[in-house]
Design a protein around this motif. Structure first.
Motif, PDB file in Angstrom:
ATOM      1  N   THR A  13      12.587   2.903  -3.144  1.00  0.00           N
ATOM      2  CA  THR A  13      13.651   1.900  -3.335  1.00  0.00           C
ATOM      3  C   THR A  13      13.730   0.954  -2.137  1.00  0.00           C
ATOM      4  O   THR A  13      13.837  -0.271  -2.298  1.00  0.00           O
ATOM      5  CB  THR A  13      15.022   2.603  -3.544  1.00  0.00           C
ATOM      6  OG1 THR A  13      14.892   3.520  -4.623  1.00  0.00           O
ATOM      7  CG2 THR A  13      16.111   1.602  -3.851  1.00  0.00           C
ATOM      8  N   VAL A  14      13.673   1.530  -0.926  1.00  0.00           N
ATOM      9  CA  VAL A  14      13.739   0.717   0.309  1.00  0.00           C
ATOM     10  C   VAL A  14      12.544  -0.252   0.380  1.00  0.00           C
ATOM     11  O   VAL A  14      12.707  -1.439   0.668  1.00  0.00           O
ATOM     12  CB  VAL A  14      13.767   1.633   1.566  1.00  0.00           C
ATOM     13  CG1 VAL A  14      13.605   0.804   2.835  1.00  0.00           C
ATOM     14  CG2 VAL A  14      15.076   2.411   1.615  1.00  0.00           C
ATOM     15  N   ILE A  15      11.339   0.264   0.087  1.00  0.00           N
ATOM     16  CA  ILE A  15      10.128  -0.575   0.146  1.00  0.00           C
ATOM     17  C   ILE A  15      10.214  -1.707  -0.876  1.00  0.00           C
ATOM     18  O   ILE A  15       9.881  -2.852  -0.579  1.00  0.00           O
ATOM     19  CB  ILE A  15       8.856   0.273  -0.082  1.00  0.00           C
ATOM     20  CG1 ILE A  15       8.617   1.190   1.128  1.00  0.00           C
ATOM     21  CG2 ILE A  15       7.632  -0.610  -0.306  1.00  0.00           C
ATOM     22  CD1 ILE A  15       7.484   2.183   0.958  1.00  0.00           C
ATOM     23  N   LYS A  16      10.692  -1.376  -2.094  1.00  0.00           N
ATOM     24  CA  LYS A  16      10.810  -2.409  -3.135  1.00  0.00           C
ATOM     25  C   LYS A  16      11.762  -3.515  -2.709  1.00  0.00           C
ATOM     26  O   LYS A  16      11.530  -4.694  -2.967  1.00  0.00           O
ATOM     27  CB  LYS A  16      11.289  -1.778  -4.452  1.00  0.00           C
ATOM     28  CG  LYS A  16      10.167  -1.102  -5.233  1.00  0.00           C
ATOM     29  CD  LYS A  16      10.687  -0.572  -6.568  1.00  0.00           C
ATOM     30  CE  LYS A  16       9.543  -0.017  -7.409  1.00  0.00           C
ATOM     31  NZ  LYS A  16      10.023   0.603  -8.655  1.00  0.00           N
TER      32      LYS A  16
ATOM     33  N   VAL B 252       0.838  -1.202   0.000  1.00  0.00           N
ATOM     34  CA  VAL B 252       0.000   0.000   0.000  1.00  0.00           C
ATOM     35  C   VAL B 252       0.875   1.255   0.000  1.00  0.00           C
ATOM     36  O   VAL B 252       0.638   2.193  -0.767  1.00  0.00           O
ATOM     37  CB  VAL B 252      -0.952   0.026   1.221  1.00  0.00           C
ATOM     38  CG1 VAL B 252      -1.655   1.370   1.319  1.00  0.00           C
ATOM     39  CG2 VAL B 252      -1.989  -1.077   1.110  1.00  0.00           C
ATOM     40  N   ALA B 253       1.904   1.253   0.848  1.00  0.00           N
ATOM     41  CA  ALA B 253       2.804   2.413   0.919  1.00  0.00           C
ATOM     42  C   ALA B 253       3.461   2.668  -0.439  1.00  0.00           C
ATOM     43  O   ALA B 253       3.549   3.808  -0.898  1.00  0.00           O
ATOM     44  CB  ALA B 253       3.872   2.171   1.987  1.00  0.00           C
ATOM     45  N   LEU B 254       3.875   1.594  -1.105  1.00  0.00           N
ATOM     46  CA  LEU B 254       4.513   1.721  -2.416  1.00  0.00           C
ATOM     47  C   LEU B 254       3.538   2.308  -3.440  1.00  0.00           C
ATOM     48  O   LEU B 254       3.878   3.223  -4.196  1.00  0.00           O
ATOM     49  CB  LEU B 254       5.008   0.346  -2.888  1.00  0.00           C
ATOM     50  CG  LEU B 254       5.671   0.298  -4.272  1.00  0.00           C
ATOM     51  CD1 LEU B 254       6.915   1.183  -4.300  1.00  0.00           C
ATOM     52  CD2 LEU B 254       6.031  -1.130  -4.651  1.00  0.00           C
ATOM     53  N   ALA B 255       2.313   1.796  -3.438  1.00  0.00           N
ATOM     54  CA  ALA B 255       1.298   2.286  -4.381  1.00  0.00           C
ATOM     55  C   ALA B 255       1.006   3.764  -4.141  1.00  0.00           C
ATOM     56  O   ALA B 255       0.888   4.552  -5.079  1.00  0.00           O
ATOM     57  CB  ALA B 255       0.016   1.459  -4.248  1.00  0.00           C
TER      58      ALA B 255
END
Length: 417
Positions: free
Chosen positions: A171-174, A123-126
């Motif tokens: 980048t960190v979330i991915k 969700v955060a990434l989206a």
């Protein structure tokens, strides 16, 4: 103390392109707003050949919207179309109220529903991908982050500060998602190696997937009559009456115009479905726009390359329709109510038939002293018949098993029936 509902005005433009599903889409937007704890105080619609490139609605309609927002003391305006950063800014300046679109609303609901680490990361990434191009000139609107509808985001970070900061966070979330995805892949591989038959539940949001999962597994998965009640994929064991153990995986519901940010962000979640041996497509048989919902799901199934998998359509909510007037459109299918034991029996029978089509037949004789082997066969294969032969003190077993199963290989060229 429960937070008061925000007063919301929803706005939709009916064009030549969307006229067919326009009313259903606006009703869905109302339901989405309610799910996000908003109260729709007024619905503004306009018919145009195409949307206005600057403000979606015409100048006169925009002035009317300003007056309506004042009259109804609205807190928020939600558009039923994806707004470009420029459109969002122009409308916001004209009305003087926070303005969000359907995409941001759906992202917000997903933020409410996320429970697992993976769900929250996705969700955060989206949301970050959605907000990144909208940083310029949106300081006032973005500073609401964490406050209410469309603002439940990746923490109360000051998103307006710096693009580089956002990109670093992405980048960190991915990277974290990659690790979680690898762990999920290892679990899937283990299930595959263990010859476990895997069933995935897919379908339009609020079709009753979680209710069906609870019915079959006697579980207590969160199941409520609201959009996106389930977000995180959940896998449970289900033992058929004959003894065969399979896994059932519940997934997030599909919806019209599912934001591309979510399709990308939930790639690993949806990948879970690619490994299934059978998909149960759960359809709300009572939905007024059932055909449209079916088409939406089937289109997404194709886009996600899941159309190669066997699909059994489960028409749910039979208790809310006249069965003799119901005409199914997808095959094979079964019509049930996921809230009744009769529904459980009917769907179990339909799944049995699918198992027999998808698995390989076998015929074996197991000595009676090999009780452990017999138990394993019942747990890992679909036993069709079992007879004890007194003369040989053996059990004659016939059934169906996964293609590469050792029991199928043992059967070789034996005649099955």
């Amino acid at each position: 103390m429960e937070k008061p509902q925000e007063k919301v005005i929803i706005v939709g433009v009916e064009t030549d392109e969307n006229t067919k599903n326009f009313q259903e889409s606006m009703e869905e937007l109302k339901s989405l707003t309610k799910t996000a704890n908003g109260e729709v105080v007024y619905s503004v619609t306009q018919k145009r050949k195409q949307v206005d490139r600057q403000t979606l609605i015409g100048k006169g309609k925009l002035e009317e919207l300003v007056q309506l927002a004042d009259a109804y003391e609205a807190d928020l305006i939600i558009f039923n179309h994806e707004l470009s950063p420029r459109q969002s800014q122009l409308i916001n300046d004209a009305i003087g109220l926070p303005v969000i679109d359907r995409v941001q609303l759906i992202l917000d609901i997903f933020a409410m529903r996320a429970r697992s680490k993976e769900g929250k990361l996705q969700v955060a990434l989206a949301q970050l991908n959605y907000l990144l191009p909208r940083l310029v000139g949106q300081g006032k609107a973005l500073s609401r982050l964490g406050g209410g509808i469309g603002t439940r985001g990746p923490g109360e970070t000051k998103l307006e500060t710096d693009r580089r900061h956002i990109r670093n966070k992405i980048t960190v979330i991915k990277r974290e998602l990659k690790e979680v995805s690898a762990h999920r892949q290892r679990n899937r591989q283990k299930r595959k190696q263990a010859d476990v038959f895997q069933i995935g539940l897919i379908g339009y949001t609020n079709a009753g997937k979680s209710t069906l999962l609870n019915l079959l597994t006697n579980g207590e998965t969160y199941a409520k009559d609201q959009l996106f009640a389930t977000l995180d994929p959940l896998t449970k064991k289900w033992r058929l009456p004959e003894g065969l153990e399979v896994t059932l995986t519940d997934t997030v519901g599909f919806i019209q115009d599912l934001p591309t940010q979510l399709i990308d962000a939930f790639h690993s979640t949806l990948e879970e479905s690619k490994e299934m041996n059978l998909l149960l497509h759960v359809v709300d048989a009572s939905a007024e726009d059932r055909i449209q919902q079916e088409a939406t799901v089937m289109q997404l199934i194709e886009e996600l390359q899941l159309n190669q998998l066997p699909i059994l359509t489960v028409y749910n909510k039979a208790d809310q329709i006249e069965e003799d007037q119901f005409t199914p459109t997808l095959f094979p299918n079964v019509l049930i109510s996921a809230r009744s034991q009769e529904g459980k029996q009917a769907v179990t029978k339909a799944i049995r038939l699918q198992l027999m089509e998808l698995m390989e037949p076998y015929a074996l004789e197991i000595p009676s002293h090999e009780g452990q082997e017999l138990n394993e066969i019942k747990r890992k294969t679909f036993v069709f018949s079992e007879e004890y032969e007194e003369q040989t003190n053996d059990y004659a077993i016939k059934g169906f098993a996964m293609k590469n199963s050792r029991w199928v290989r043992k059967t070789e060229d034996r005649e099955f029936f």
